[in-house]
Structures are given as structure tokens and as C-alpha cells.
Design a protein around this motif. Structure first.
Motif, PDB file in Angstrom:
ATOM      1  N   THR A 137       4.110   5.837  -2.173  1.00 25.85           N
ATOM      2  CA  THR A 137       3.039   6.574  -1.513  1.00 25.85           C
ATOM      3  C   THR A 137       1.643   6.041  -1.837  1.00 25.85           C
ATOM      4  OG1 THR A 137       2.029   8.756  -1.200  1.00 25.85           O
ATOM      5  CG2 THR A 137       3.006   8.324  -3.358  1.00 25.85           C
ATOM      6  N   THR A 138       0.817   5.941  -0.809  1.00 17.54           N
ATOM      7  CA  THR A 138      -0.563   5.490  -1.008  1.00 17.54           C
ATOM      8  C   THR A 138      -1.429   6.555  -1.668  1.00 17.54           C
ATOM      9  OG1 THR A 138      -1.037   6.162   1.270  1.00 17.54           O
ATOM     10  CG2 THR A 138      -0.573   3.827   0.889  1.00 17.54           C
ATOM     11  N   THR A 141      -3.105   5.713  -5.054  1.00 22.39           N
ATOM     12  CA  THR A 141      -4.420   5.060  -5.108  1.00 22.39           C
ATOM     13  C   THR A 141      -5.360   5.678  -4.077  1.00 22.39           C
ATOM     14  OG1 THR A 141      -3.531   3.297  -3.691  1.00 22.39           O
ATOM     15  CG2 THR A 141      -3.594   2.887  -6.058  1.00 22.39           C
ATOM     16  N   GLY A 142      -4.994   6.870  -3.610  1.00 22.48           N
ATOM     17  CA  GLY A 142      -5.830   7.615  -2.677  1.00 22.48           C
ATOM     18  C   GLY A 142      -6.323   8.889  -3.325  1.00 22.48           C
ATOM     19  N   HIS A 151      -1.160   0.694  -9.029  1.00 21.64           N
ATOM     20  CA  HIS A 151      -0.029   0.594  -8.110  1.00 21.64           C
ATOM     21  C   HIS A 151       0.195  -0.888  -7.818  1.00 21.64           C
ATOM     22  CE1 HIS A 151       2.038   2.774  -4.474  1.00 21.64           C
ATOM     23  NE2 HIS A 151       2.895   2.161  -5.267  1.00 21.64           N
ATOM     24  N   ASP A 155       3.372  -0.633  -1.112  1.00 26.99           N
ATOM     25  CA  ASP A 155       3.149   0.782  -0.806  1.00 26.99           C
ATOM     26  C   ASP A 155       3.475   1.035   0.658  1.00 26.99           C
ATOM     27  OD1 ASP A 155       0.867   0.066   0.703  1.00 26.99           O
ATOM     28  OD2 ASP A 155      -0.533   0.607  -0.882  1.00 26.99           O
ATOM     29  N   HIS A 157       1.665   1.732   3.183  1.00 27.45           N
ATOM     30  CA  HIS A 157       0.782   1.074   4.150  1.00 27.45           C
ATOM     31  C   HIS A 157       1.249  -0.355   4.406  1.00 27.45           C
ATOM     32  CE1 HIS A 157      -2.875  -0.843   5.793  1.00 27.45           C
ATOM     33  NE2 HIS A 157      -3.162   0.368   6.253  1.00 27.45           N
ATOM     34  N   SER A 187       4.742  10.058   3.786  1.00 26.87           N
ATOM     35  CA  SER A 187       3.709   9.025   3.799  1.00 26.87           C
ATOM     36  C   SER A 187       4.139   7.832   4.650  1.00 26.87           C
ATOM     37  CB  SER A 187       3.395   8.585   2.370  1.00 26.87           C
ATOM     38  OG  SER A 187       2.389   7.609   2.336  1.00 26.87           O
ATOM     39  N   GLN A 191       2.197   6.788   8.112  1.00 23.95           N
ATOM     40  CA  GLN A 191       1.467   5.529   8.211  1.00 23.95           C
ATOM     41  C   GLN A 191       2.103   4.573   9.211  1.00 23.95           C
ATOM     42  OE1 GLN A 191       0.144   3.850   4.519  1.00 23.95           O
ATOM     43  NE2 GLN A 191      -0.423   5.820   3.695  1.00 23.95           N
ATOM     44  N   ARG A 362      -5.198  -0.232  -6.822  1.00 21.51           N
ATOM     45  CA  ARG A 362      -4.251  -0.931  -5.962  1.00 21.51           C
ATOM     46  C   ARG A 362      -4.307  -2.434  -6.241  1.00 21.51           C
ATOM     47  NH1 ARG A 362       0.390  -0.739  -3.785  1.00 21.51           N
ATOM     48  NH2 ARG A 362       0.491  -2.803  -4.738  1.00 21.51           N
ATOM     49  N   TYR A 397      -2.698  -4.155   2.809  1.00 21.53           N
ATOM     50  CA  TYR A 397      -3.089  -2.952   2.070  1.00 21.53           C
ATOM     51  C   TYR A 397      -4.320  -2.281   2.665  1.00 21.53           C
ATOM     52  CZ  TYR A 397       0.400  -4.415  -1.225  1.00 21.53           C
ATOM     53  OH  TYR A 397       1.604  -4.770  -1.790  1.00 21.53           O
ATOM     54  N   SER A 403      -9.446   4.790   1.286  1.00 23.34           N
ATOM     55  CA  SER A 403      -8.243   5.318   0.640  1.00 23.34           C
ATOM     56  C   SER A 403      -8.343   6.800   0.267  1.00 23.34           C
ATOM     57  CB  SER A 403      -7.925   4.504  -0.617  1.00 23.34           C
ATOM     58  OG  SER A 403      -8.933   4.698  -1.603  1.00 23.34           O
TER      59      SER A 403
END
Length: 409
Positions: A137-138, A141-142, A151, A155, A157, A187, A191, A362, A397, A403
Motif C-alpha cells: 500500500t502507498t 509513504t502517504g 518503503h 508498491d 502505484h 489500494s 490505483q 519511498r 512511483y 503522496s
């Protein structure tokens, strides 16, 4: 008698002084606390993702320590591991115990997004570093980013851009999703769906399934009746393998629909076999047969595990190595100093060529779009993939500024 009292006073004072000195050394910003560096590998070792990472990730971590020389700043390095059973509460309890009573300095791998998010929250509270290689899952780093969270391998994304983008370009412009019912699945579905729609495609439906289900029949029938050109499998590990097997039984691909294995690695292809997996398009951050550097690591890994590594195993080796390099650069295992070093240092190894770590944690590196070979095309054991394209890290990414991470300003 006075002499005895004086001697006792001097002895006790010296003991207090030595204890104070030891305590100061323990908390001093320079050097290694507890006279060792201890890294915990926390992942699924008995369930649906046990081949995806599992004990092989533990071996990868041990390899990294051995290749580093077994010591950093003159102090020994130790690897410990545990099975979190894909349960966030169990993972959080293990993390707290490791941090509070077992002097663990960092936790890595963390397969399963719900687990990784829970452990990263504990790390933020305890000011301890985590480097995620197994979860996707992003959010890591979100919105859930922390100064101590990183991470590493891939991911959602990057998977959406790779596999989703490739299939839309090939005419797969209508999608139906089979989605694992937890953070990672949501996620990945969102995405990939967003990317499909931005590329001119459409989403015709979705259904969510429990983690580690064994019967996909009702979900696959819904996908089949949807008429979608692509059935997106927003799941991983044995869930994906079982869905692919049962899709063949229902004649889904024979009927003209394509399967998109949105998170599928070498380990799962090996378990499924080329006959069943042939033609699948997938995205990984590493392929053992890419070049000489990749093959060199894979050969050593195979000697220990009797299997070739996927991106989770190789990414774990890379993450452990980079963490140790950061301690060496910082001159301490203090989490703030090591975090600063991790953000500053380039990542240049067999896993990531010219990788960089963004402000949100990330690690940005190239990804690879792969297609599973037909049985007759494979020239040797584990020769499973044709590399269709290299996806530059900046394309794979998410822009860190978009993010949702508060650390990016």
C-alpha cells in the motif's frame, strides 16, 4: 574500621560512576546502543504469503549481514524473526516486545499492508526504523508516513503503472476486479482503476473476497458475466494462484477474457507452473535472470534456499544492507541519525540501480514489466520471464509531493 568504611565508600562510588558512564554510553548519540545491532524480520511464515516472502526473506537478511562482515561500527549484527500470521494485532504485540525487551533496532519485510501499517505506527511511537519490502500500500509513504518509515521493493502505484498500463495499451480497456478484502487490495484496485480510467478505459465492476479463501467460484462467475475484457486480480500469493487455477476451470481465458495478476512474483509462478501461468503479464522490481549482477546474488540465494529470489527476497537483502551502510555513515544506530543517512544515500546495488529515497521514505527505482513464458520457451529451471520493458522509477512511483505525506513540503 574507618579504613573499611572509606574503602566501602570509594568502591560504591566507583560502581555508581561506572554505571552512570555505561548508561551515558548507552544513550550517547555516537556508537551502537546495547553493543549490538539487532534487526527483526517480521512476516507471514505459515500462511497465504509464506512463499511470497517467508523464511526465504529471513535467509536473505542473514546473507546481507554475512556479506557486510557480521559487524558494523565494530559491534555484532543479529537477525531475529517471527511469524505475524497476517494479523495486525499479533504483529504490533511482537513489535512492542522486540522494541521494549529485546533491544531490536529496526523491523523489516512486513508482508501484508494492514500489518505493515500497524507496525509502522508502533515504530513512530517508539522512534524505531522500519523498512517495508513485503507490503504494497502507498499509504505507508502517504497519509501514514513517518520520519522512521521506509518503503523499499515495490508498491501498488508501481504495479498499477506496470501491469495495468501494459494491458490498457494492448486493448484491455474494460476491467472487473477480484480484490482481497483489506488495505492492500483496496489500494491496488483503486490505483489500477484510476490508471485504467486515465488511459481511456472503464471499470465495469468489482467484488471483494476474504484473505486466504479457497473457493473463488462465485467471484469468478461475476467477473465472467461482467463482460470485462480484463479481470484484475487485486490480491497476491496463494490467493492469486488459486484464482488463476479456478479461472481456467471456468473457461474465463478460453472465453476471451484476460487475467491481470496485479501482484504476482517468481515464487507464485513457480508454484503454479508455466502451463497454467503462461502469457500472464506482471510487474516486479527484480528478476534473477536480468543480468550478471542479478544472477550472482540469485546463485548464492539458491544455494541456501533451493529457490530463486523474487523482489521481496532480494529487496530485503538490499534494505538490510542499506540500513547497515546508513549506520556506518551516521556513526551511530540512533534512529534519527540513521533515518537522515538513509534519505541522503543513493541505493546502488544488484536490486536498485541508481535508486534514491524520497522525503516520504519511498525508495524510487526502476521496475520491470514481465511476461510469463510458454513451457517450450523456457531454456532452464526458473527461466520463466521475458522482460517486456523497464519502467523508470520516476514513472513507476507516485510523485512524493502528491503522496499525502506530511513530511513532503
Amino acid at each position: 574500621m574507618h579504613k573499611t568504611i572509606l574503602t566501602s565508600f570509594v568502591t560504591s562510588s566507583l560502581a555508581v560512576l561506572l554505571a552512570s558512564s555505561a548508561a551515558f554510553a548507552q544513550s550517547a548519540p555516537g556508537g551502537v546502543s546495547d553493543n549490538k545491532v539487532k534487526i527483526g524480520i517480521l512476516n507471514d511464515q505459515s500462511g497465504v504469503y509464506s512463499e511470497f516472502g517467508g523464511k526465504s526473506s529471513v535467509e536473505a537478511a542473514k546473507m546481507a549481514v554475512e556479506d557486510f562482515g557480521g559487524k558494523v561500527l565494530g559491534q555484532p549484527i543479529e537477525i531475529v524473526d517471527a511469524d505475524h500470521q497476517n494479523k495486525p494485532d499479533i504483529a504490533s504485540n511482537i513489535a512492542r516486545q522486540w522494541y521494549d525487551t529485546q533491544q531490536v533496532d529496526a523491523i523489516m519485510e512486513l508482508t501484508t499492508s494492514s500489518v505493515a501499517l500497524a507496525v509502522q505506527a508502533v515504530g513512530k511511537e517508539k522512534k524505531k526504523i522500519d523498512i517495508v519490502t513485503g507490503a504494497a500500500t502507498t499509504d505507508l509513504t502517504g497519509k501514514a508516513c513517518t520520519p522512521y518509515g521506509f518503503h523499499w521493493a515495490y508498491d501498488t502505484h508501481a504495479l498499477a503503472v506496470g501491469t495495468g498500463g501494459a494491458l490498457v495499451k494492448q486493448g484491455g480497456d474494460s476491467w472487473f476486479f477480484l480484490t482481497a478484502d483489506y488495505a492492500f487490495g483496496y489500494s491496488l484496485e483503486q490505483q489500477t482503476g484510476d490508471f485504467v480510467k486515465s488511459s481511456g478505459g472503464k471499470i465495469v465492476g468489482a467484488v471483494r473476497h476474504p484473505l486466504a479463501t479457497t473457493d473463488f467460484s462465485s467471484f469468478l462467475l461475476q467477473a465472467q458475466s461482467s463482460g470485462a475484457k480484463v479481470v484484475g486480480l487485486a490480491n497476491a500469493g496463494l490467493d492469486t494462484a488459486n484464482a488463476i487455477k479456478q479461472a481456467a476451470e471456468f473457461g474465463i481465458t478460453a472465453g476471451g477474457q484476460r487475467l491481470a495478476a496485479l501482484l504476482f512474483t517468481l515464487a507464485e509462478v513457480h508454484g503454479l507452473g508455466l502451463q497454467a501461468a503462461q502469457g500472464l503479464t506482471l510487474t516486479e522490481g527484480y528478476y534473477w535472470n536480468l543480468d550478471d549482477k542479478s544472477r550472482e546474488f540469485a546463485k548464492k540465494f539458491f544455494a541456501r534456499t533451493k529457490k530463486m529470489p523474487n523482489m521481496v527476497h532480494s529487496g530485503t537483502y538490499s534494505a538490510v544492507t542499506q540500513y547497515l551502510k546508513a549506520i556506518q555513515k551516521a556513526g551511530t544506530d540512533d534512529a534519527d541519525a540513521v533515518s537522515k543517512a538513509l534519505h541522503e544515500m543513493p541505493v546502488d546495488d544488484f536490486f536498485a540501480r541508481g535508486g534514491t529515497v524520497a522525503k516520504n521514505g519511498r525508495m524510487i527505482h526502476d521496475m520491470y514489466l514481465l511476461q510469463v513464458k510458454k513451457p517450450g520457451e523456457s531454456k532452464e529451471p526458473w527461466d520463466y520471464f521475458t522482460v517486456l520493458a523497464t519502467i523508470p522509477g520516476k514513472e513507476a512511483y507516485m510523485d512524493p509531493a502528491k503522496s499525502g505525506c506530511d513530511l513532503v513540503k
